[in-house]
Design a protein around this motif. Structure first.
Motif, PDB file in Angstrom:
ATOM      1  N   ASP A   1      51.697  31.022  64.670  1.00 23.50           N
ATOM      2  CA  ASP A   1      50.924  30.911  65.905  1.00 23.50           C
ATOM      3  C   ASP A   1      49.632  30.112  65.710  1.00 23.50           C
ATOM      4  N   PHE A   2      49.382  29.672  64.475  1.00 25.77           N
ATOM      5  CA  PHE A   2      48.192  28.874  64.157  1.00 25.77           C
ATOM      6  C   PHE A   2      48.644  27.495  63.694  1.00 25.77           C
ATOM      7  N   GLU A   3      48.277  26.462  64.438  1.00 20.84           N
ATOM      8  CA  GLU A   3      48.753  25.120  64.127  1.00 20.84           C
ATOM      9  C   GLU A   3      48.295  24.629  62.763  1.00 20.84           C
ATOM     10  N   ASP A   4      47.142  25.121  62.288  1.00 17.54           N
ATOM     11  CA  ASP A   4      46.606  24.624  61.030  1.00 17.54           C
ATOM     12  C   ASP A   4      46.941  25.504  59.837  1.00 17.54           C
ATOM     13  N   SER A   5      47.820  26.498  60.014  1.00 19.39           N
ATOM     14  CA  SER A   5      48.183  27.344  58.879  1.00 19.39           C
ATOM     15  C   SER A   5      49.075  26.568  57.908  1.00 19.39           C
ATOM     16  N   PRO A   6      49.048  26.924  56.621  1.00 19.79           N
ATOM     17  CA  PRO A   6      49.962  26.274  55.671  1.00 19.79           C
ATOM     18  C   PRO A   6      51.422  26.400  56.073  1.00 19.79           C
ATOM     19  N   LEU A   7      51.802  27.540  56.650  1.00 21.01           N
ATOM     20  CA  LEU A   7      53.191  27.707  57.065  1.00 21.01           C
ATOM     21  C   LEU A   7      53.538  26.767  58.209  1.00 21.01           C
ATOM     22  N   SER A   8      52.656  26.632  59.189  1.00 21.04           N
ATOM     23  CA  SER A   8      52.926  25.704  60.291  1.00 21.04           C
ATOM     24  C   SER A   8      53.058  24.278  59.778  1.00 21.04           C
ATOM     25  N   ARG A   9      52.211  23.903  58.833  1.00 19.27           N
ATOM     26  CA  ARG A   9      52.332  22.553  58.250  1.00 19.27           C
ATOM     27  C   ARG A   9      53.665  22.399  57.530  1.00 19.27           C
ATOM     28  N   ALA A  10      54.084  23.434  56.812  1.00 17.59           N
ATOM     29  CA  ALA A  10      55.353  23.364  56.085  1.00 17.59           C
ATOM     30  C   ALA A  10      56.530  23.175  57.030  1.00 17.59           C
ATOM     31  N   THR A  11      56.506  23.875  58.161  1.00  8.70           N
ATOM     32  CA  THR A  11      57.654  23.838  59.071  1.00  8.70           C
ATOM     33  C   THR A  11      57.742  22.537  59.855  1.00  8.70           C
ATOM     34  N   ARG A  12      56.772  21.654  59.696  1.00  4.91           N
ATOM     35  CA  ARG A  12      56.886  20.341  60.333  1.00  4.91           C
ATOM     36  C   ARG A  12      57.865  19.438  59.610  1.00  4.91           C
ATOM     37  N   GLN A  13      58.225  19.807  58.377  1.00  5.20           N
ATOM     38  CA  GLN A  13      59.276  19.065  57.691  1.00  5.20           C
ATOM     39  C   GLN A  13      60.619  19.333  58.380  1.00  5.20           C
TER      40      GLN A  13
ATOM     41  N   HIS B   1      49.473  23.209  47.399  1.00  9.58           N
ATOM     42  CA  HIS B   1      50.033  23.168  48.746  1.00  9.58           C
ATOM     43  C   HIS B   1      51.204  24.133  48.954  1.00  9.58           C
ATOM     44  N   ILE B   2      51.952  24.426  47.920  1.00  4.59           N
ATOM     45  CA  ILE B   2      53.207  25.153  48.057  1.00  4.59           C
ATOM     46  C   ILE B   2      52.959  26.608  48.463  1.00  4.59           C
ATOM     47  N   LEU B   3      53.806  27.137  49.343  1.00  7.36           N
ATOM     48  CA  LEU B   3      53.747  28.541  49.736  1.00  7.36           C
ATOM     49  C   LEU B   3      54.310  29.400  48.609  1.00  7.36           C
ATOM     50  N   LEU B   4      53.641  30.490  48.298  1.00  9.25           N
ATOM     51  CA  LEU B   4      54.016  31.370  47.189  1.00  9.25           C
ATOM     52  C   LEU B   4      54.382  32.725  47.767  1.00  9.25           C
ATOM     53  N   ILE B   5      55.647  33.087  47.683  1.00  6.93           N
ATOM     54  CA  ILE B   5      56.167  34.280  48.334  1.00  6.93           C
ATOM     55  C   ILE B   5      56.547  35.309  47.283  1.00  6.93           C
ATOM     56  N   SER B   6      55.892  36.465  47.312  1.00  2.00           N
ATOM     57  CA  SER B   6      56.139  37.541  46.354  1.00  2.00           C
ATOM     58  C   SER B   6      57.135  38.537  46.924  1.00  2.00           C
ATOM     59  N   THR B   7      58.229  38.750  46.220  1.00  2.00           N
ATOM     60  CA  THR B   7      59.188  39.770  46.629  1.00  2.00           C
ATOM     61  C   THR B   7      58.625  41.158  46.309  1.00  2.00           C
ATOM     62  N   ILE B   8      58.603  42.022  47.321  1.00  2.00           N
ATOM     63  CA  ILE B   8      58.084  43.377  47.148  1.00  2.00           C
ATOM     64  C   ILE B   8      59.059  44.359  47.792  1.00  2.00           C
ATOM     65  N   HIS B   9      59.476  45.368  47.015  1.00  2.00           N
ATOM     66  CA  HIS B   9      60.262  46.473  47.579  1.00  2.00           C
ATOM     67  C   HIS B   9      59.273  47.397  48.285  1.00  2.00           C
ATOM     68  N   VAL B  10      59.176  47.262  49.584  1.00  2.00           N
ATOM     69  CA  VAL B  10      58.050  47.840  50.313  1.00  2.00           C
ATOM     70  C   VAL B  10      58.157  49.349  50.529  1.00  2.00           C
ATOM     71  N   LEU B  11      59.336  49.947  50.322  1.00  2.00           N
ATOM     72  CA  LEU B  11      59.490  51.379  50.561  1.00  2.00           C
ATOM     73  C   LEU B  11      59.405  52.207  49.298  1.00  2.00           C
ATOM     74  N   TYR B  12      59.505  51.592  48.128  1.00  2.00           N
ATOM     75  CA  TYR B  12      59.552  52.351  46.883  1.00  2.00           C
ATOM     76  C   TYR B  12      58.160  52.849  46.502  1.00  2.00           C
ATOM     77  N   GLY B  13      58.102  54.028  45.997  1.00  2.00           N
ATOM     78  CA  GLY B  13      56.858  54.550  45.444  1.00  2.00           C
ATOM     79  C   GLY B  13      56.290  55.732  46.212  1.00  2.00           C
ATOM     80  N   PRO B  14      55.815  55.551  47.457  1.00  2.00           N
ATOM     81  CA  PRO B  14      55.678  54.250  48.109  1.00  2.00           C
ATOM     82  C   PRO B  14      54.311  53.645  47.845  1.00  2.00           C
TER      83      PRO B  14
END
Length: 389
Positions: free
Chosen positions: A18-30, A107-120
């Motif tokens: 929803d933000f035109e200047d976010s790194p993700l928005s820039r990435a999705t222009r490819q 520039h690259i987006l860095l996505i961390s996999t997290i098991h969000v329910l464990y522990g919790p």
């Protein structure tokens, strides 16, 4: 002042797209985003030699090189398996490893996999960790949301496996709370209804820069699609027809269209990404010969190799594997397999784009060598084909 909240049912939460200047928005222009699906584990798909390593240094160099080549995304799986679940002794945590790469990339987006329910993990921990990494990475960090499909992983944390659809309900409550923590300008209190935690006068600062960190969900079930349509930016889909590229191109269009329609009904957009194993050589014959050599070295059933371990899973995404109605792949890694010359690889990538795929998280048999080959031989052809700006 504290806000004692009930979450608004049906609330649509603002995110980086929803933000035109976010790194993700820039990435999705490819036209077609490029990513790396790293192996931060000892995994052996074949005894054919490679340079691959689970180590941070090896994978950090890959991500830096992908960043230089203009790739948009990097992430890796994280799994909680008992001894013997991996082919070797070592497996780095994706949460920490990808977060650490923020300091060495641009520039690259860095996505961390997290098991969000464990522990919790408590929502306050996730909210604070996420906001901190968001600022370190300047909006490039995010979470690959995993709720856990293997019973053995739940059991490691002292739980019985939670019902498939209930896991997404629990994750939905969690991420609605996280978004409130990331955006509220007053203290926030909440009593968990599905999850075993509560918050009293919770407060997180600084806030993430673009509403919240980037969110990714890997799923293929109706409940998973509903969750992703409401909460995620990128959805890591699986070919309903199995790993063969022809089957994938046949079955993906309706699958992806259904996902995007769910998001559109909520006034949102999501981007679909998929994980191909790319085996490319100068000619089709050379690529097939290399794939044959990989296949010849595959571990045999009954060995303690990751590729032959079949832990009990209730995942929907892989149910197309083995379906006699569809062509099946060689099971060389990745969700789908693209094997051929550079020109043939680009032709199939064009087909994936036409099927509704917005990005590919690439697997390679030898990551260091094959990434260089991809950059030199395939990336220029992608630009010629209109897949890259």
């Amino acid at each position: 002042m504290a806000l004692t909240a009930s979450l608004t049912e049906g609330q649509v939460l603002k995110g980086p797209l929803d933000f035109e200047d976010s790194p993700l928005s820039r990435a999705t222009r490819q036209p077609l985003m490029l990513g790396l699906f790293l192996n931060l584990q000892d995994i052996t798909f074949s005894n054919l030699p490679t340079s691959n390593s689970w180590t941070f240094d090896y994978n950090a160099e890959l991500v830096k090189r992908a960043d230089e080549l203009g790739f948009e995304i990097a992430f890796s799986r994280t799994q909680w398996l008992p001894k013997g679940g991996y082919d070797g002794a070592s497996s780095l945590d994706s949460f920490i490893a990808l977060g650490a790469m923020a300091a060495i990339t641009k520039h690259i987006l860095l996505i961390s996999t997290i098991h969000v329910l464990y522990g919790p993990l408590h929502p306050l921990h996730l909210a604070k960790y996420g906001a901190t990494l968001d600022h370190i990475a300047k909006g490039r960090w995010g979470i690959n949301i995993v709720t856990g499909h293997r019973a053995v992983e739940h059991e490691m944390f002292g739980w019985q496996r939670i019902d498939h659809d209930k896991r997404y309900e629990m994750a939905g409550e969690l991420f609605e709370v996280l978004h409130r923590l990331w955006t509220e300008d007053e203290n926030f209190s909440y009593e968990g209804k599905l999850n075993p935690w509560s918050i009293s006068n919770g407060w997180i600062t600084p806030k993430p820069q673009f509403g919240r960190p980037n969110l990714v969900t890997a799923t293929g079930s109706p409940a998973g699609f509903d969750f992703a349509a409401r909460h995620s930016d990128l959805v890591f889909v699986t070919s309903p027809g199995g790993a063969h590229i022809d089957s994938a191109l046949e079955t993906l269009p309706a699958h992806v269209a259904g996902l995007k329609a769910r998001a559109a009904a909520l006034g949102r957009q999501v981007k679909a990404i998929i994980n191909p194993m790319v085996i490319a050589r100068d000619t089709e014959a050379e690529a097939i010969a290399f794939a044959d050599a990989i296949e010849a070295g595959k571990p045999q059933p009954g060995t303690r190799a990751f590729a032959t371990n079949n832990y009990d899973s209730d995942a929907y995404a892989w149910r197309g594997r083995g379906d006699p109605k569809h062509k099946q792949g060689r099971n060389l890694g990745g969700n789908i397999e693209i094997i051929g010359s550079p020109e043939q690889v680009v032709e199939k990538l064009v087909g994936l784009k036409q099927a509704g795929i917005d990005g590919v998280q690439l697997n390679f048999y030898d990551f260091r060598e094959d990434l260089e080959y991809f950059g030199a031989r395939i990336l220029p052809l992608m630009k010629e084909a209109g897949l890259r700006l």
